[in-house]
Scaffold this motif. Sequence first.
Motif, PDB file in Angstrom:
ATOM      1  N   LEU A   1       0.827  -1.207   0.000  1.00 41.02           N
ATOM      2  CA  LEU A   1       0.000   0.000   0.000  1.00 41.02           C
ATOM      3  C   LEU A   1       0.866   1.263   0.000  1.00 41.02           C
ATOM      4  O   LEU A   1       0.851   2.047  -0.934  1.00 41.02           O
ATOM      5  N   ASN A   2       1.687   1.366   1.044  1.00 37.90           N
ATOM      6  CA  ASN A   2       2.378   2.632   1.256  1.00 37.90           C
ATOM      7  C   ASN A   2       3.361   2.992   0.149  1.00 37.90           C
ATOM      8  O   ASN A   2       3.367   4.104  -0.332  1.00 37.90           O
ATOM      9  N   ILE A   3       4.174   2.017  -0.226  1.00 40.17           N
ATOM     10  CA  ILE A   3       5.231   2.366  -1.173  1.00 40.17           C
ATOM     11  C   ILE A   3       4.680   2.828  -2.528  1.00 40.17           C
ATOM     12  O   ILE A   3       4.997   3.919  -2.974  1.00 40.17           O
ATOM     13  N   PRO A   4       3.789   2.014  -3.143  1.00 40.37           N
ATOM     14  CA  PRO A   4       3.267   2.518  -4.422  1.00 40.37           C
ATOM     15  C   PRO A   4       2.519   3.832  -4.252  1.00 40.37           C
ATOM     16  O   PRO A   4       2.618   4.730  -5.083  1.00 40.37           O
ATOM     17  N   ALA A   5       1.794   3.942  -3.113  1.00 39.89           N
ATOM     18  CA  ALA A   5       1.063   5.183  -2.875  1.00 39.89           C
ATOM     19  C   ALA A   5       2.042   6.342  -2.763  1.00 39.89           C
ATOM     20  O   ALA A   5       1.879   7.377  -3.411  1.00 39.89           O
ATOM     21  N   GLN A   6       3.080   6.132  -1.974  1.00 39.81           N
ATOM     22  CA  GLN A   6       4.082   7.183  -1.830  1.00 39.81           C
ATOM     23  C   GLN A   6       4.697   7.540  -3.173  1.00 39.81           C
ATOM     24  O   GLN A   6       4.873   8.694  -3.504  1.00 39.81           O
ATOM     25  N   ASP A   7       5.015   6.481  -3.941  1.00 42.24           N
ATOM     26  CA  ASP A   7       5.654   6.738  -5.233  1.00 42.24           C
ATOM     27  C   ASP A   7       4.754   7.542  -6.159  1.00 42.24           C
ATOM     28  O   ASP A   7       5.220   8.431  -6.870  1.00 42.24           O
ATOM     29  N   SER A   8       3.460   7.229  -6.111  1.00 41.23           N
ATOM     30  CA  SER A   8       2.573   7.957  -7.017  1.00 41.23           C
ATOM     31  C   SER A   8       2.560   9.444  -6.672  1.00 41.23           C
ATOM     32  O   SER A   8       2.319  10.291  -7.520  1.00 41.23           O
ATOM     33  N   GLY A   9       2.819   9.748  -5.401  1.00 44.90           N
ATOM     34  CA  GLY A   9       2.936  11.145  -5.018  1.00 44.90           C
ATOM     35  C   GLY A   9       4.303  11.700  -5.368  1.00 44.90           C
ATOM     36  O   GLY A   9       4.430  12.727  -6.050  1.00 44.90           O
ATOM     37  N   LEU A  10       5.342  10.980  -4.941  1.00 44.72           N
ATOM     38  CA  LEU A  10       6.715  11.479  -5.157  1.00 44.72           C
ATOM     39  C   LEU A  10       7.024  11.718  -6.630  1.00 44.72           C
ATOM     40  O   LEU A  10       7.741  12.644  -6.984  1.00 44.72           O
ATOM     41  N   ASN A  11       6.444  10.853  -7.486  1.00 44.49           N
ATOM     42  CA  ASN A  11       6.690  11.016  -8.927  1.00 44.49           C
ATOM     43  C   ASN A  11       6.216  12.352  -9.460  1.00 44.49           C
ATOM     44  O   ASN A  11       6.646  12.805 -10.516  1.00 44.49           O
ATOM     45  N   LYS A  12       5.301  12.953  -8.721  1.00 40.52           N
ATOM     46  CA  LYS A  12       4.740  14.230  -9.183  1.00 40.52           C
ATOM     47  C   LYS A  12       5.638  15.416  -8.838  1.00 40.52           C
ATOM     48  O   LYS A  12       5.440  16.521  -9.353  1.00 40.52           O
ATOM     49  N   ILE A  13       6.554  15.206  -7.923  1.00 38.65           N
ATOM     50  CA  ILE A  13       7.432  16.316  -7.519  1.00 38.65           C
ATOM     51  C   ILE A  13       8.609  16.344  -8.473  1.00 38.65           C
ATOM     52  O   ILE A  13       9.427  15.420  -8.504  1.00 38.65           O
ATOM     53  N   ASP A  14       8.672  17.411  -9.223  1.00 39.61           N
ATOM     54  CA  ASP A  14       9.494  17.321 -10.406  1.00 39.61           C
ATOM     55  C   ASP A  14      10.310  18.592 -10.578  1.00 39.61           C
ATOM     56  O   ASP A  14       9.796  19.706 -10.435  1.00 39.61           O
TER      57      ASP A  14
END
Length: 525
Positions: A17-30
Amino acid sequence: MILRIALIFFLFCFFNLNIPAQDSGLNKIDVADLKRHLNFFASDSLQGRAFGTPVSGLDLAANYLKKNAREIGLVSGADDFFQSFPVISSKPDFENNFLEITDANGKSLYKTDSVIVLPSGSGVNISNAELVFAGFGFQDEKSGYDDFQGIDIRGKVVVFATGTPESFRKNELIRWDNSLETAKIEKATEAGAVLVLLVNNPLDESNSVFNRLSRWVNRNDFSLEIPENSTGNNSFACTTSPQADVLLGGSGKLKNLLAGIAEKQKPNSFPVKRKQITVNVNRKTEHFQAKNIIGIIEGSDPVLKDECVVFMAHYDHIGIDTSGNVFNGADDNGSGTVLLLEVAEAFMNLNPKPKRSIVFLWVTAEEVGLLGSQYYIQNPVFPVEKTVACFNIDMAGRVFEPRDTIWNKSAKMVKDFDGLYTLTNDIWPGLKEINSAACKTLDLIPDYSLPSSFLRSSDHFSFHRHGIPIINYSTGYHADYHKVTDKISRINFDKMKRVADLCFLVGIEIANREKIEFTKNESTN
Ligand SMILES: [Zn+2]
């Protein structure tokens, strides 16, 4: 056994749950987006984003934030994203301010404009008042020394010098001791004096204390029209020793009197006969409209969504100098401002959204006295007691360069690529642990060593005062701080991204935590 099941369950949750969720957010910081935003935000067209000046650069900045907040998908937390509020500014009315000494018949003996009234923003109008001289205006419970003993100051102007008999006797370096002078003034006001006329100590021959105070009160002072704790400050007037000499009967008189008092350690207070004083110090005021920008992501938990985590950055800066050079404020605080747009985008990309609601708050008028955050906390979108933490990002885009060593005497000289100043109050100790864990993930090294005086240094102070756990990220002071050279060319965008990543990781953890326990929940000053 139980432990193992719990561990497996934990790993399952964590990885699934957490990791993919986190990644989907982190990927947006660009980095490209950070650059694009800051390119506009720190451009000359925004005219240095100063509050309370006739140029419109700050409005352009506000409109840009509103437009982007809407595009990201934030919900307005105010009137179409703008939380507007009135601000009053004041400047001394130099032409009409004076101190005048008259004889008992009202005949003018002496008039000067060398008088100021403190605290900043206040004025005084007193006509033909009687005077009492009270040495240093000093009382000491231990020794029983009391400059006010045996004199009646009720309804009169009481005149005394800065410092104490002891500091005078020791010829100590004269400086402004705020707590000492404030206590003296409060006591005299309590005893019924209509005004304290504080005289710059004659040992301070260059009037350095008076000059410093003058510079402070003579500036343009900004405040909320309805101030936060409007408990009437004791105002007092301040002047230099020549004026006191006129009152006391001749040149050098004040110094001699004080020397006598200090030597004998015995008060020598008396009513000033056959003289009266008029003090007229007013300020000219101007009214301004200020705006915070507020965007919200509503929490996904039916109960916890009534609580919030606030992400804040001030979007104003200091404007243009007299020669027309623009202070772009790329780091201060273009960095924090645009970084929040990316953090907001990251949170928006989560599905489901965090349990608690998230407030993105861009505050104005920080540089003139933390006014935007002060107003917000008096008029919050979520009640103060439902605000579980406030992040304040102020100057988070720089990495140490050798010329930054001009700050090496400061506790906050700009950090290298891995370092980050992390200031928290002690209201929720768990915050530090969450932060340290997230820093570890990102290979950031949090520095918690800033002295508590930094709690006052930026907008987090407004939240801290209301007992809200705060966390302030900053890369630190650099050679271009509050200079026209605080430009985008000196920003390290990779560093900025790391700070934005950290905001997101710590924020998500707080926003989703079932239980948050504060150790201290009362107002803190
Ligand atoms: Zn700042």
